[in-house]
Motif scaffolding. Structure first.
Motif, mmCIF file in Angstrom:
data_model
loop_
_atom_site.group_PDB
_atom_site.id
_atom_site.type_symbol
_atom_site.label_atom_id
_atom_site.label_comp_id
_atom_site.label_asym_id
_atom_site.label_seq_id
_atom_site.Cartn_x
_atom_site.Cartn_y
_atom_site.Cartn_z
ATOM 1 N N ASP A 30 8.265 6.235 -4.235
ATOM 2 C CA ASP A 30 7.107 5.233 -4.339
ATOM 3 C C ASP A 30 6.567 5.262 -5.637
ATOM 4 O O ASP A 30 5.681 4.553 -6.002
ATOM 5 N N ILE A 31 6.843 6.374 -6.630
ATOM 6 C CA ILE A 31 5.949 6.566 -7.717
ATOM 7 C C ILE A 31 6.198 5.426 -8.787
ATOM 8 O O ILE A 31 5.334 5.107 -9.375
ATOM 9 N N SER A 32 7.468 4.794 -8.591
ATOM 10 C CA SER A 32 7.350 3.587 -9.466
ATOM 11 C C SER A 32 6.487 2.270 -9.302
ATOM 12 O O SER A 32 6.130 1.491 -10.095
ATOM 13 N N LEU A 33 5.999 2.288 -8.025
ATOM 14 C CA LEU A 33 4.721 1.488 -7.574
ATOM 15 C C LEU A 33 3.500 1.861 -8.385
ATOM 16 O O LEU A 33 2.558 0.883 -8.520
ATOM 17 N N ILE A 34 3.262 3.148 -8.600
ATOM 18 C CA ILE A 34 1.836 3.524 -8.961
ATOM 19 C C ILE A 34 1.726 3.140 -10.440
ATOM 20 O O ILE A 34 2.544 4.008 -11.342
ATOM 21 N N LYS A 35 0.434 2.605 -10.651
ATOM 22 C CA LYS A 35 0.110 2.305 -12.137
ATOM 23 C C LYS A 35 -1.295 2.883 -12.439
ATOM 24 O O LYS A 35 -2.181 2.717 -11.438
ATOM 25 N N LYS A 36 -1.796 2.991 -13.711
ATOM 26 C CA LYS A 36 -3.255 3.284 -13.833
ATOM 27 C C LYS A 36 -4.134 2.093 -13.689
ATOM 28 O O LYS A 36 -3.592 0.887 -13.820
ATOM 29 N N GLN A 79 -3.779 0.802 -3.500
ATOM 30 C CA GLN A 79 -3.202 -0.841 -3.336
ATOM 31 C C GLN A 79 -2.373 -1.067 -4.768
ATOM 32 O O GLN A 79 -2.929 -1.409 -5.875
ATOM 33 N N THR A 80 -1.316 -1.124 -4.519
ATOM 34 C CA THR A 80 -0.372 -1.174 -5.573
ATOM 35 C C THR A 80 0.038 -2.636 -6.025
ATOM 36 O O THR A 80 0.294 -3.111 -7.249
ATOM 37 N N THR A 81 0.023 -3.688 -4.965
ATOM 38 C CA THR A 81 0.352 -4.836 -5.222
ATOM 39 C C THR A 81 -0.711 -5.771 -4.153
ATOM 40 O O THR A 81 -0.814 -5.391 -3.176
ATOM 41 N N GLU A 130 15.276 -15.720 -0.370
ATOM 42 C CA GLU A 130 14.938 -14.624 -1.560
ATOM 43 C C GLU A 130 13.733 -14.269 -1.207
ATOM 44 O O GLU A 130 12.894 -14.667 -0.954
ATOM 45 N N THR A 131 13.981 -12.636 -1.093
ATOM 46 C CA THR A 131 12.870 -11.773 -0.936
ATOM 47 C C THR A 131 12.062 -11.165 -2.205
ATOM 48 O O THR A 131 12.566 -11.054 -3.323
ATOM 49 N N GLY A 132 10.637 -11.069 -1.819
ATOM 50 C CA GLY A 132 9.959 -10.580 -3.076
ATOM 51 C C GLY A 132 9.360 -8.828 -2.568
ATOM 52 O O GLY A 132 10.189 -7.969 -2.133
ATOM 53 N N GLU A 133 8.100 -8.702 -2.774
ATOM 54 C CA GLU A 133 7.726 -7.298 -2.488
ATOM 55 C C GLU A 133 7.612 -7.179 -1.020
ATOM 56 O O GLU A 133 7.562 -8.002 -0.292
ATOM 57 N N LYS A 134 7.631 -5.987 -0.795
ATOM 58 C CA LYS A 134 7.540 -5.547 0.554
ATOM 59 C C LYS A 134 6.726 -4.402 0.827
ATOM 60 O O LYS A 134 6.581 -3.458 -0.007
ATOM 61 N N LEU A 166 1.033 -1.013 -0.019
ATOM 62 C CA LEU A 166 0.097 -0.048 -0.044
ATOM 63 C C LEU A 166 0.893 1.134 0.079
ATOM 64 O O LEU A 166 1.938 1.382 0.700
ATOM 65 N N VAL A 167 0.523 2.325 -0.800
ATOM 66 C CA VAL A 167 1.227 3.715 -0.694
ATOM 67 C C VAL A 167 0.120 4.450 -0.119
ATOM 68 O O VAL A 167 -1.026 4.780 -0.677
ATOM 69 N N TYR A 168 0.422 5.463 0.898
ATOM 70 C CA TYR A 168 -0.266 6.349 1.587
ATOM 71 C C TYR A 168 0.012 7.918 0.931
ATOM 72 O O TYR A 168 1.170 8.274 0.920
#
Length: 461
Positions: free
Chosen positions: A272-278, A340-342, A377-381, A45-47
């Motif tokens: 955080d902008i790289s996480l945001i998509k239309k 909600q980015t992912t 191996e890590t992924g999203e956070k 999430l991005v606030y």
């Protein structure tokens, strides 16, 4: 009695020493805090905070006559503007534009009008005088010609030389009259053009004065329809208000927002902008109504960042469309947005505090009697947790803090590290292959365009 007392004292001292030793030992050994690997849905999430505005609106514009270049007024100041949120009916007062600038131009136009009218009248008088003089010359030339004709008749019995002289005088008089008549025609056209130019200057000045007079009458701005007034928000920040300047290039004075079609405009930091998509879903809270939680969707993400006022931080504008409508919502209300980015349905994850890293390695300390430093191996956070792709199983216990004897732990999972390196190389190869393919396609398109051009055209590169 003394022996018994000494024995009791000795026992007390021994017990005290044992208690001190136990306490020191307890202090030396930090408690091992553990956490279990969790499994379930995972969200990134991005606030952000934002502001409501209408996605579409009807605008109240500057008077149409202000777009006329004859006014020579590039911009005007708004000297008065009704309060934002005011409900107006069609024809109601909205704003006043600066009269002083228009009155100054009106004074200049009237002075120019008086000057050009005077020049026009003078040009007519001058033309009449000039043409009158030319007509006198024609009359004199006719009289000279008539005298020459009489002299020719009288010289019929004179000597040949005398006859020849009077004939030459007649020819000169004839040419002189002809030249005077042609000069009169040309001079007449010249004077007509001169007077017409002065008249055109006068009419243009008069038209300019009329245009400025119409602008003066239109400086009181009235509403073209019924609705709620909202201040126009500049794309670069701020809004139109009393003291703002409006022009042909910035013609909007106020707007009528469409309250059934709202968006919230927010700014996301460059991290955080790289996480945001239309198309991403969002929850929207209204600060004025804490109990309201609306839903929305990201509809626009800016390609260019901008500096925050009084800060070096760069942010990117993002617009979130609000689903549905609510009569209580008003433009410019502050919103609290959760984008909600992912969304992952079922994954393993751990608190970020329990995952450690060293260069390109990520690892955890497995809890238990065996001292193992497990490569993972890590992924999203998100702000609290990180996804575990390889290396751990559900409910497996790991340490939350790094143990003091961390260097004594045995490393496990080097095959995972090798797999991570392999994936990185594959991603790098795929990226290089994609770039090469795009480059070849661009070259083919350029070659095809060159081949279709007519011969003789040179393309510079």
């Amino acid at each position: 009695m003394n022996k018994k007392l000494i024995s009791l004292i000795s026992i007390a001292v021994v017990l005290l020493i044992l208690v001190v030793i136990i306490i020191r030992a307890t202090k030396d050994e930090a408690p091992e805090l553990t956490v279990a690997v969790a499994s379930g849905p995972f969200e990134v999430l991005v606030y952000s905070t934002g502001q409501l505005e209408s996605e579409s609106s009807d605008n109240i514009l500057i008077p149409e006559v202000m777009n006329d270049r004859q006014t020579r007024i590039s911009s005007l100041t708004i000297t008065d503007l009704v309060e934002e949120g005011t409900y107006v009916d069609s024809g109601d007062y909205v704003a006043t534009l600066d009269h002083q600038a228009v009155e100054e131009q009106m004074k200049i136009a009237l002075d120019d009008l008086e000057k050009t009218l005077s020049e026009y009248e003078d040009s007519k008088i001058d033309s009449n005088l000039t043409l009158s003089n030319q007509r006198d010359q024609i009359i004199n030339a006719k009289l000279d010609l008539e005298e020459s004709e009489i002299a020719v008749k009288e010289s019929a019995f004179e000597a040949p030389s005398v006859k020849r002289k009077v004939e030459m005088d007649l020819d000169k008089a004839s040419r002189k009259l002809e030249q005077a008549q042609k000069s009169y025609e040309l001079l007449t056209q010249q004077e007509v053009n001169k007077v017409n130019r002065k008249f055109i200057n006068y009419k243009q000045t008069q038209e300019r004065a009329d245009v400025i007079n119409r602008l003066k009458d239109a400086l009181i701005i009235r509403s073209p329809k019924a609705g709620m007034i909202s201040y126009y928000q500049y794309p670069y920040g701020g809004s139109v208000q009393t003291g703002s300047r409006v022009s042909q290039w910035s013609p909007i004075i106020a707007t009528f927002p469409n309250m059934n079609n709202l968006v919230t405009k927010t700014f996301i930091n460059e991290i955080d902008i790289s996480l945001i998509k239309k198309g991403q879903k969002a929850k929207i809270g209204i600060d004025a109504f804490p109990e309201k939680i609306l839903t929305g969707e990201v509809v626009a993400v800016a390609n260019m960042g901008q500096l925050m006022p009084n800060s070096d931080a760069k942010v990117f504008e993002v617009k979130i469309k609000v689903n549905g409508s609510d009569p209580e919502l008003k433009p410019a209300m502050t919103t609290s947005n959760t984008i909600q980015t992912t969304v992952l349905d079922s994954v393993l994850f751990l608190p970020i505090e329990s995952v450690f890293s060293n260069d390109s390695l990520s690892f955890v300390y497995v809890a238990g009697s065996k001292r193992i430093k497990q490569i993972i191996e890590t992924g999203e956070k998100n702000e609290n947790y990180v996804v575990i792709r390889q290396g751990l199983t559900k409910d497996q216990q790991v340490l939350l803090n790094e143990p003091k004897n961390a260097e004594d732990y045995d490393i496990s999972g080097m095959e995972i590290y090798a797999d991570i390196l392999k994936k990185k190389e594959e991603d790098k190869a795929r990226k290089a292959e994609t770039e090469l393919r795009e480059q070849k396609e661009a070259e083919q398109m350029q070659n095809a365009a060159t081949a279709s051009m007519p011969a003789g055209i040179i393309i510079s590169q």
